[in-house]
Design an enzyme around this catalytic site. Sequence first.
Site, mmCIF file in Angstrom:
data_model
loop_
_atom_site.group_PDB
_atom_site.id
_atom_site.type_symbol
_atom_site.label_atom_id
_atom_site.label_comp_id
_atom_site.label_asym_id
_atom_site.label_seq_id
_atom_site.Cartn_x
_atom_site.Cartn_y
_atom_site.Cartn_z
ATOM 1 N N ASP A 101 32.385 33.864 40.727
ATOM 2 C CA ASP A 101 32.774 34.684 39.586
ATOM 3 C C ASP A 101 31.605 34.732 38.600
ATOM 4 O O ASP A 101 30.490 35.065 39.005
ATOM 5 C CB ASP A 101 34.071 34.109 38.979
ATOM 6 C CG ASP A 101 34.643 34.918 37.831
ATOM 7 O OD1 ASP A 101 35.306 35.936 38.095
ATOM 8 O OD2 ASP A 101 34.427 34.532 36.670
ATOM 9 N N HIS A 296 40.362 36.449 45.001
ATOM 10 C CA HIS A 296 39.204 36.158 44.172
ATOM 11 C C HIS A 296 38.827 34.684 44.114
ATOM 12 O O HIS A 296 37.668 34.350 43.886
ATOM 13 C CB HIS A 296 39.478 36.654 42.743
ATOM 14 C CG HIS A 296 38.318 36.495 41.818
ATOM 15 N ND1 HIS A 296 37.085 37.066 42.068
ATOM 16 C CD2 HIS A 296 38.182 35.816 40.641
ATOM 17 C CE1 HIS A 296 36.253 36.761 41.086
ATOM 18 N NE2 HIS A 296 36.884 35.998 40.212
#
Length: 317
Positions: A101, A296
């Site tokens: 991320d 994610h």
Amino acid sequence: MTQITHRHLHVGDIRMHVAEAGSGPLVILLHGFPESWYSWRHQLLALAEAGYHAVAPDQRGYGGTDRPPAVEDYTILHTVGDVIGLIGALGEEQAVVAGHDWGSGVAWHSALMRPDRVRAVIALGGPYTWRPDTAPLAGIRAQAGDDFYISYFQRPGVADRELARDPRATIRRALYGASGDGYPWNPVIPPGGGLLDTWSEPEKLPGWLTEDDLDVYAADFERTGFTAALNWFRNLDRNWTLTSPWRHAAVTPPALYITGDRDSAAALPGGAELISGASAAVPNLRRAVVLPGCGHWTQQERPAEVNEAFVRFLNSL
């Protein structure tokens, strides 16, 4: 038996909390939003057992690391500087830097700016491509409007208050909503709503996430709040200005890219090129791994596959 240990180090102008395990070549693991060192809990021991010194810091503004007060204390130059400072504070000249991320952006830029100190880079989710020709926020607003979550984050105090009302609920909905289990995620804030309205509430936690895991994250954010973490997003245009010397510059160290096929981050500019192995911006990409059904939170959702890919890549260097 190998264990995860904790300590604080003075890194530049901040005091940084790190979790670490093992000995050997240094691998630094950089978390994303809204997480902490704990997102790497599965990798720390696996890398230690494979013969590496794995170190996962709380990045600036998070967990047990200092939270400088100003928005402009969270630029890419600060966060890359923290990585290079951490390598030195650990008594090393070089490290492999891995990130997820926001951590992937720091990892890519550490390799871009200091290839003398970063001998290889691993990125999860967030791709790298050429610096764009225009500042990002105007483009984001033109394409997705003022209700896109990144635009929403620019409003001082708004997301800060929303996310801090119930940190445990925030983390639960974030980790489920952007995962492969909560897919798809629509990152547009509904009229009169907030970010939490974009993430579905799980009927039960997925198998990779426990109540104890939520407790760890919630305890940190109950203490720190979310403003420092959001300040990373509030430097997007400033970062674009600061990185002008690296316009059209490639990341040259050996690289590994891992993503899930349900991770919206992989759709960002450069993601398709990395997945196909045809990225001119990362000419020394050794491998791209796409995990079916994974969202994610790559290293938490699929720890075994991520660990295998890490060790295989590290052993090849």
